[in-house]
Scaffold this active site. Structure first.
Site, PDB file in Angstrom:
ATOM      1  N   ASP A  58     -25.136  38.489   3.299  1.00 46.01           N
ATOM      2  CA  ASP A  58     -25.145  37.035   3.170  1.00 46.01           C
ATOM      3  C   ASP A  58     -24.589  36.353   4.419  1.00 46.01           C
ATOM      4  OD1 ASP A  58     -26.445  36.392   0.879  1.00 46.01           O
ATOM      5  OD2 ASP A  58     -24.686  35.890  -0.301  1.00 46.01           O
ATOM      6  N   SER A 101     -24.490  30.453  -2.346  1.00 42.66           N
ATOM      7  CA  SER A 101     -25.126  29.291  -2.983  1.00 42.66           C
ATOM      8  C   SER A 101     -24.737  29.153  -4.443  1.00 42.66           C
ATOM      9  CB  SER A 101     -26.655  29.415  -2.882  1.00 42.66           C
ATOM     10  OG  SER A 101     -27.069  29.468  -1.541  1.00 42.66           O
ATOM     11  N   THR A 139     -27.590  38.592  -9.330  1.00 45.70           N
ATOM     12  CA  THR A 139     -26.568  37.627  -9.727  1.00 45.70           C
ATOM     13  C   THR A 139     -26.741  37.282 -11.196  1.00 45.70           C
ATOM     14  OG1 THR A 139     -26.606  36.721  -7.482  1.00 45.70           O
ATOM     15  CG2 THR A 139     -25.589  35.354  -9.156  1.00 45.70           C
ATOM     16  N   GLU A 151     -23.025  42.439  -0.228  1.00 44.30           N
ATOM     17  CA  GLU A 151     -22.727  41.027   0.020  1.00 44.30           C
ATOM     18  C   GLU A 151     -22.641  40.664   1.492  1.00 44.30           C
ATOM     19  OE1 GLU A 151     -23.252  38.191  -2.145  1.00 44.30           O
ATOM     20  OE2 GLU A 151     -22.232  39.712  -3.326  1.00 44.30           O
TER      21      GLU A 151
END
Length: 581
Positions: free
Chosen positions: A441, A466, A400, A438
């Site tokens: 998640d 988050s 990220t 992803e």
């Protein structure tokens, strides 16, 4: 006159990169930046500023701002360059959340470019023999890949707030893809530790030497495949990615993995849509904070934490064990609620207003014992809650990055962007970019204790995040700060710490982002190794905290607006800079 300036952008970028030589030299002289903090100077500017995780990306943003571009224009250029120079963290194969401040309209808008599960996805996607799959087994391959949203997000933001032609915003990354850029110490170090990426033939040919060693620091890395992708995007916009040959290659890459294929279809890519969400805004002392709502849990959790801390005189306490006790207890309470109530609002009713209700937060604050840790917090009973669902997944998001930008007109962008794990699914396309993982998640188990999990896999659903891109406004409604960070579920603590450091401890943005990280995700109290926070261990243990010393590699970018201009901080744990004019 403006068009003439735009035609000069590639040349201006090269000149700017030459000016960035000291920063690049610092990167190459400080390989410890991959795991520790290196010294950064406070960035200063009078007209505009861009802060990003790599000097080449920040420089591209500044050049767009110099050419009269908006904050969104600069963010687009930064993101596309990050796809090249920091490929382990973000790119067009992933997703992002964008928080925008329109100075003229006095309005905050939040756009959700989070990845979605394919139409063929089922709740037991990550179950094997009745048990959740091991994380690494789930990540590597096509199974973990969600429908990317970043490029659609950039295009939608440009449609609303862009000033310069989209093709000009592609130019800096296109130049670097064609002519090359130096491999940074951080990228080299991460490649050296990576076990799965070399198994992908396209990634191995690009990132590694024939003998299997990662490209050395300073090696000029060219990406003609990504250059071709960028030329298609410059000519046709996001449709070039979501339809046609690039989309077909994404589908083939995902579905063709030999041992762990996924099920993305061309129809999934063609159907992707960016969602405008209601901003999550709340007060902290005299300040007003605005951020991204669900499917991100960042803004809700941070506002809960700060609401709990508001009753304490953190300025008097200063940085230390007492403040860390309160901060960690606030984190426990916020994460207990986060883990139960927050998920994609398109699939369940999320009680956002109840979770950030001032009276509710005050009731939660009463649970904190100043002298003793509560150990593990239980979720509360907020107004407007919907019972019967659980959402216990934490999410990883180690791959990220965050971008903070303010333009000459006072417009601002806080954008956190991700491919989830470092190097995502470890799948590289023929178009020269990596694909996200992803979908990991989501919660792996679709039920717990016989109850459906709110964050379970479902077709078209967006996994909980988050990420916490944040704007701060002063008591008069004026933009004061633009903040955000990578770091998985630790993002919440990283951003909250930076806000406390800025607003309570009166640190400048460089000091705030560099200060040692600490907090709790409703488990052990975590203190960052080798920082000021490590010294608080004994005092916290005396209050009953179970303390763990960890590497806590944030990558926070913060810009503060002052009467004289802008101050910027780029986290010394990574390679970024905050620059402007």
């Amino acid at each position: 006159m403006r068009r003439h300036a735009l035609l000069l952008l590639p040349a201006l970028l090269l000149a700017s990169l030459a000016c960035q030589a000291p920063a690049l030299a610092q990167m190459q002289a400080a390989p410890e930046a991959a795991t520790g903090r290196s010294v950064r100077s406070l960035g200063t500017a009078q007209r505009y500023m861009a802060a990003a995780a790599n000097p080449l990306a920040a420089s591209a943003g500044r050049e767009i701002l110099r050419a009269g571009g908006s904050a969104v224009d600069a963010a687009i250029a930064v993101q596309l360059v990050l796809n090249l120079v920091e490929p382990q963290s973000s790119g067009i194969g992933g997703g992002a959340f964008l928080v925008h401040w329109d100075e003229a309209a006095r309005k905050v808008t939040t756009l959700d470019g989070r990845e979605t599960a394919p139409a063929a996805a089922k709740p037991d996607r990550f179950m094997k023999d009745g048990k959740p799959m091991p994380f690494r087994e789930a990540v590597v391959g096509g199974r973990s890949v969600g429908v990317p949203g970043t490029l659609k997000l950039l295009e939608e933001a440009h449609r609303r707030w862009g000033k310069l032609p989209f093709a000009d915003l592609v130019a800096p990354a296109l130049k670097l893809a064609e002519e090359g850029f130096p491999v940074s110490p951080r990228l080299n170090g991460l490649l050296a530790r990576e076990k799965d990426l070399p198994k992908n033939a396209l990634a191995a040919a690009y990132f590694y030497e024939p003998d299997g060693k990662p490209r050395a620091v300073g090696t000029i890395l060219k990406n003609p495949a990504f250059a071709a992708t960028l030329r298609a995007i410059a000519a046709k916009g996001a449709d070039a990615f979501y339809k046609g040959p690039i989309a077909e290659d994404i589908v083939a890459t995902v579905t063709g993995h030999p041992s762990n294929p996924g099920d993305i279809a061309l129809a999934d890519l063609a159907a992707y849509r960016v969602e405008e969400r209601e901003p999550v805004c709340g007060a902290y002392r005299v300040w007003r904070l605005c951020g991204m709502g669900p499917p991100s849990s960042g803004a809700v959790a941070i506002q809960q934490m700060l609401g709990i801390l508001e009753g304490q005189d953190l300025r008097r306490m200063g940085p230390g064990a007492e403040a860390a006790h309160w901060f960690s207890e606030a984190g426990r309470l916020a994460f207990a609620d986060r883990n139960l109530y927050l998920a994609d609002p398109g699939f369940l009713s999320v009680p956002v207003t109840g979770l950030i209700d001032r009276d509710y937060i005050r009731s939660r604050a009463l649970l904190v014992n100043p002298e003793r840790s509560m150990g593990r917090a239980k979720a509360g009973d907020p107004p407007n809650k919907r019972a019967g669902l659980l959402a216990p997944s934490d999410g990883i998001e180690h791959g990220t990055s965050h971008i903070s930008i303010v333009d000459a007109a006072g417009n601002a962008v806080a954008m956190t962007t991700t491919i989830e794990d470092g190097f995502g699914s470890r799948l590289m396309t023929k178009g020269g970019f990596l694909l996200n993982n992803e979908l990991t998640d989501f919660n792996f188990a679709p039920e717990e204790d016989g109850k459906p999990v709110a964050n379970r896999v479902e077709p078209g659903k967006r996994p909980r995040s988050s990420m916490a891109p944040t704007l701060v406004f002063d008591a008069f409604g004026r933009l004061y700060a633009v903040v955000g960070s990578p770091g998985g579920s630790q993002i919440i603590g990283y951003v909250a710490k930076s806000l406390v450091a800025l607003l309570d401890w009166r640190m400048d943005p460089q000091q705030a982002v560099d200060f040692g990280n600490f907090g709790s995700r409703n488990g052990p109290t975590e203190l960052e190794k080798g920082t000021e926070a490590e010294a608080w261990k004994a005092a916290l243990e005396a209050k009953g905290h179970e303390v763990r010393l960890l590497e806590m590699t944030s990558g926070t970018q913060a810009i503060v607006k002052t009467p004289e201009g802008f101050l910027g901080g780029a986290d010394g744990r990574r390679e970024g800079v905050a620059i402007g004019d």
